[in-house]
Every structure is written in structure tokens, then in C-alpha cells.
Design an enzyme around this catalytic site. Structure first.
Site, PDB file in Angstrom:
ATOM      1  N   TRP A 191       0.655  -5.332  -0.499  1.00 37.38           N
ATOM      2  CA  TRP A 191       1.886  -5.660  -1.222  1.00 37.38           C
ATOM      3  C   TRP A 191       2.485  -6.888  -0.543  1.00 37.38           C
ATOM      4  O   TRP A 191       2.072  -7.269   0.557  1.00 37.38           O
ATOM      5  CB  TRP A 191       2.864  -4.483  -1.242  1.00 37.38           C
TER       6      TRP A 191
ATOM      7  N   GLU B 139       6.628 -14.640   1.583  1.00 40.66           N
ATOM      8  CA  GLU B 139       5.478 -15.321   0.955  1.00 40.66           C
ATOM      9  C   GLU B 139       5.907 -15.975  -0.347  1.00 40.66           C
ATOM     10  O   GLU B 139       5.441 -17.052  -0.705  1.00 40.66           O
ATOM     11  CB  GLU B 139       4.348 -14.319   0.664  1.00 40.66           C
TER      12      GLU B 139
ATOM     13  N   CYS C 287      -3.315 -11.656   9.167  1.00 36.79           N
ATOM     14  CA  CYS C 287      -2.552 -10.657   8.409  1.00 36.79           C
ATOM     15  C   CYS C 287      -1.590  -9.881   9.295  1.00 36.79           C
ATOM     16  O   CYS C 287      -2.007  -9.237  10.261  1.00 36.79           O
ATOM     17  CB  CYS C 287      -3.506  -9.688   7.702  1.00 36.79           C
TER      18      CYS C 287
ATOM     19  N   ARG D  52      -1.366  -5.166   8.970  1.00 39.98           N
ATOM     20  CA  ARG D  52      -2.566  -4.367   9.217  1.00 39.98           C
ATOM     21  C   ARG D  52      -2.348  -2.935   9.656  1.00 39.98           C
ATOM     22  O   ARG D  52      -3.313  -2.192   9.881  1.00 39.98           O
ATOM     23  CB  ARG D  52      -3.455  -5.098  10.231  1.00 39.98           C
TER      24      ARG D  52
HETATM   25  N1  ARG Z   1       0.523 -15.524   0.464  1.00 37.68           N
HETATM   26  C1  ARG Z   1      -0.232 -15.178  -0.700  1.00 37.68           C
HETATM   27  C2  ARG Z   1       0.631 -15.293  -1.945  1.00 37.68           C
HETATM   28  O1  ARG Z   1       1.758 -15.629  -1.855  1.00 37.68           O
HETATM   29  C3  ARG Z   1      -0.788 -13.768  -0.606  1.00 37.68           C
HETATM   30  C4  ARG Z   1      -1.562 -13.453   0.660  1.00 37.68           C
HETATM   31  C5  ARG Z   1      -1.744 -11.970   0.899  1.00 37.68           C
HETATM   32  N2  ARG Z   1      -0.469 -11.316   1.066  1.00 37.68           N
HETATM   33  C6  ARG Z   1      -0.285  -9.996   1.137  1.00 37.68           C
HETATM   34  N3  ARG Z   1       0.932  -9.579   1.255  1.00 37.68           N
HETATM   35  N4  ARG Z   1      -1.284  -9.148   1.127  1.00 37.68           N
HETATM   36  O2  ARG Z   1       0.234 -15.034  -3.043  1.00 37.68           O
END
Ligand code: ARG
Length: 372
Positions: A235, A240, A63, A66
Site C-alpha cells: 500500500w 510517494e 523499501c 518490509r
Molecule cells: N513510488 C511508487 C509510486 O508512487 C510506488 C513504489 C512502491 N510503493 C509502495 N508503497 N509499495 O507509484
């Protein structure tokens, strides 16, 4: 490590970081040892549970986000037993986490596994995910990563999906009931339509994404106790969605469509049409979340925040365990500062672990017949 040893290590850490507890360490260790001798388990105090959950985040090597580990909101749901109660608390999690777009990191901790009773579980990877359906011609409607899971919930009676962004129902599985389907109320799911600041053809693709990623398939382990159902969220960082979920070939695989919207020459790799489409899609994701008032971060800011976190931890005498291959963002790695160094990759506890679906044979330890 035996439960008693891991419990002791955890309690020592809790008291070292939070001195002057109402029950002193020596007495607490004695209580916990007696409970483990009698029942093979013990119950965390609310203070221990909150600390354990926050430190599990602090220790999560993958992560990048953090910096705010200590402000995680911990909802103690250990006394919820029926699928209906659990569903109610999961809805409440979404409400508090979404916070009308000002997304807050939240974890809901449900009952642990104990020698007498198995813990409740949710079979979904995340509370909000989109269904995927393989059509007869081999193409997929929706999220290709969820084709098997979608098939499973259809066998349990779900009617969807009818479009590319249909939210899957939850499968809640408790010791006393067979797995049950629950829908999420529409008004609890904040979704963002994806638009581009200056390419309306991208808007016409009709893309969207949910604003809150709530991971529900990781086991929280604190002081020798396993909490298999402890969904948590932060968030999003834009990449991602814009560099993985909408882009991976085994997800939505959208680069060719985005390139077409942008009128790029896709006849040769050397035009770098993939890279150009990728950047514009990421621009669109960040822009859209801003327009919708949904909290999101970008990989440049988040990389700097991560190094701030590393510095802060160092001042507390702690190193930050990290997995380089997860911390470095999937676009523009080399122009973010997290790229240019290595990290300690120690496995520290408390932590979150991928649910071990292999442990009791083909159907998986969590009872979900789909491995995903
Ligand atoms: N990568 C994952 C997704 O696209 C989520 C993982 C956690 N990501 C976060 N920003 N807390 O759904």
C-alpha cells in the site's frame, strides 16, 4: 554466479529457515542439479516460490515497508501463457490486492525465462499509471513521466488521453504473439479524489490518485531463475504521492498551484511557500485516503515500523540491507528515526532487479522501445 550454485545457495537457505520439508535437502539438491544438467533450468516447488518471493521483498534495500514481508500473498501464475490469460490474472491481482480498500501485499509470479522459451512481459512500469501527453505549447496533460510510453501505446492504437488522470492500457508481450493492448476494467481501479480537510480550493484542483501501486517492471530472481513478469504491490506511504508523484517537476509539478490555493506569498524562496504547500498537500493525500477507506501509511509510522523490522530481523540473526537515500522519506527526513543511522547495503538474493532494458540493444531486453 552459475544457475546451479545460486540454486544450491537458495535451497540451503529455504531448508535452513523452513526445516522438515517433505523432500529433504539432499534429495532436492540432487533433483535440481539433474534438471539443470538436462535442461539448463529447474522448476521451483510452490513452497520454494512463495519463500523466494517473500525473501526477495525482505532483501529489497529501497523499501521502508518490509515489516510485513512474511505475509506477502503469492499467486503462482507460471502456467499462464496467452495474453488473454495473463490479462485475466493481472485483473485478479488487482482485485485481491485492492480488497475494497483494505489493500493487501500481493505478488503474481508468471513463467520464468528458460533456455527454450522467453518469459512473458508487461511493458508498463506499473499496472496502473496515468498517461501524459505533450501539447503543442510544450506543456503536458497528465503525468509527464509517461509521455514517451503514452506515445507508444497511441501508436499501438490507444485513443487517449483526454484528461490529466487517464489510466494507461497494459501492453502484454508473450513469446507467441505480438505485443497487445488490454484495458483494465474501471471497477478494478480504486481511485481517491484528493481533498483537503480545511482548504476547499485544493479540492477544486480536481486531483486524484490510484490507491494501489503494482510494480510490473522488476525482475524477480530466485535461486538462479529469472521471473521478468512478477508484478507486486504494497500500500502507499502518503509521501510517494504527496511529495513526489504530484510534486516532482518532471511529474505533475503542482506546488505552484497548491500554493496559489493556500494564498501563499511565492515572491521569494524565504517565505518557504514550497515547504508549506508540500505539507498541506501531504495532509490532503492522507486525509483523502482515510475518507475513501483506502489503506495508506504516513512516513512517521512507517519509519517506526521499519526500525521494528530491523530489530526483529536482528533477533533472527539477520541484518537488514537498506539504501539510506531511499529509506529516508522525502519530507521531514530528520524528524523520522530512520534518518539518524546508517545501514548495511549488501545485495542479497533472492531479490528484485530493475529490468535491464539495455541488454539487447536499442529496443531493450523486454522488447519495449521506451526506456523509462
Ligand atoms: N513510488 C511508487 C509510486 O508512487 C510506488 C513504489 C512502491 N510503493 C509502495 N508503497 N509499495 O507509484
Amino acid at each position: 554466479m552459475a544457475v546451479a550454485d545460486e540454486a544450491e545457495e537458495f535451497l540451503r537457505q529455504f531448508h535452513a529457515e523452513h526445516p522438515s520439508q517433505p523432500v529433504p535437502l539432499g534429495r532436492r539438491l540432487h533433483q535440481v542439479r539433474a534438471a539443470i544438467d538436462a535442461a539448463g533450468t529447474y522448476r521451483h516447488t510452490p513452497g520454494e516460490l512463495a519463500f523466494g518471493a517473500r525473501v526477495a521483498w525482505r532483501n529489497s534495500r529501497r523499501c521502508i515497508g518490509r515489516l510485513y514481508w512474511n505475509s506477502l500473498r503469492v499467486l503462482d501464475r507460471r502456467d499462464a501463457t496467452t495474453p488473454e490469460e495473463i490479462h485475466h490474472h493481472l485483473c485478479e491481482h488487482l482485485r485481491q490486492a485492492t480488497n475494497l480498500g483494505r489493500i493487501r501485499p500481493v505478488i503474481s509470479v508468471f513463467a520464468p525465462d528458460t533456455p527454450g522459451r522467453r518469459a512473458p512481459r508487461v511493458w508498463n512500469d506499473q499496472l496502473i499509471r496515468y498517461a501524459g501527453l505533450r501539447r503543442d505549447d510544450g506543456t503536458v496533460l497528465g503525468d509527464a513521466a509517461y509521455v514517451d510510453f503514452t506515445e507508444l501505446v497511441r501508436r499501438l492504437g490507444w485513443q487517449g488521453p483526454s484528461g490529466p488522470f487517464d489510466v494507461l492500457p497494459l501492453v502484454i508481450d508473450t513469446a507467441d504473439d505480438k505485443p497487445q493492448l488490454f484495458g483494465l476494467p474501471r471497477d478494478l481501479i480504486l481511485e481517491v479524489p484528493i481533498t483537503h480537510p480545511d482548504c476547499p480550493r485544493i479540492d477544486d484542483l480536481g486531483l486524484r490518485w490510484h490507491a494501489v501501486p503494482v510494480i510490473s517492471n522488476m525482475r524477480l530472481r530466485i535461486g538462479g531463475i529469472d521471473y521478468p513478469l512478477a508484478p507486486f504491490n504494497g500500500w502507499y506511504m502518503g509521501t510517494e504521492i504527496g511529495a513526489r508523484n504530484l510534486v516532482d517537476e518532471d511529474r505533475y509539478n503542482l506546488l505552484p498551484s497548491v500554493a496559489a490555493c493556500l494564498g501563499l506569498d511565492t515572491s521569494r524562496e524565504s517565505t518557504l511557500w514550497r515547504d508549506r504547500a508540500l505539507v498541506e498537500l501531504n495532509v490532503a493525500v492522507l486525509h483523502s485516503f482515510h475518507v475513501a477507506g483506502a489503506r495508506i501509511s504516513n512516513h512517521h509510522t512507517e519509519s517506526r515500523n521499519f526500525l521494528t523490522h530491523v530489530g526483529k530481523e536482528q533477533r533472527h540473526g539477520r541484518s537488514v540491507p537498506a539504501d539510506w537515500s531511499w529509506i529516508v522519506p522525502p519530507v521531514s527526513g530528520g524528524i523520522t528515526p530512520v534518518f539518524h543511522r546508517y545501514y548495511d547495503d549488501a545485495d542479497r538474493r533472492p531479490n528484485f532487479y530493475p529490468d535491464d532494458r539495455e541488454r539487447d540493444g536499442a529496443s531493450g531486453q523486454n522488447g519495449c522501445p521506451v526506456r523509462h
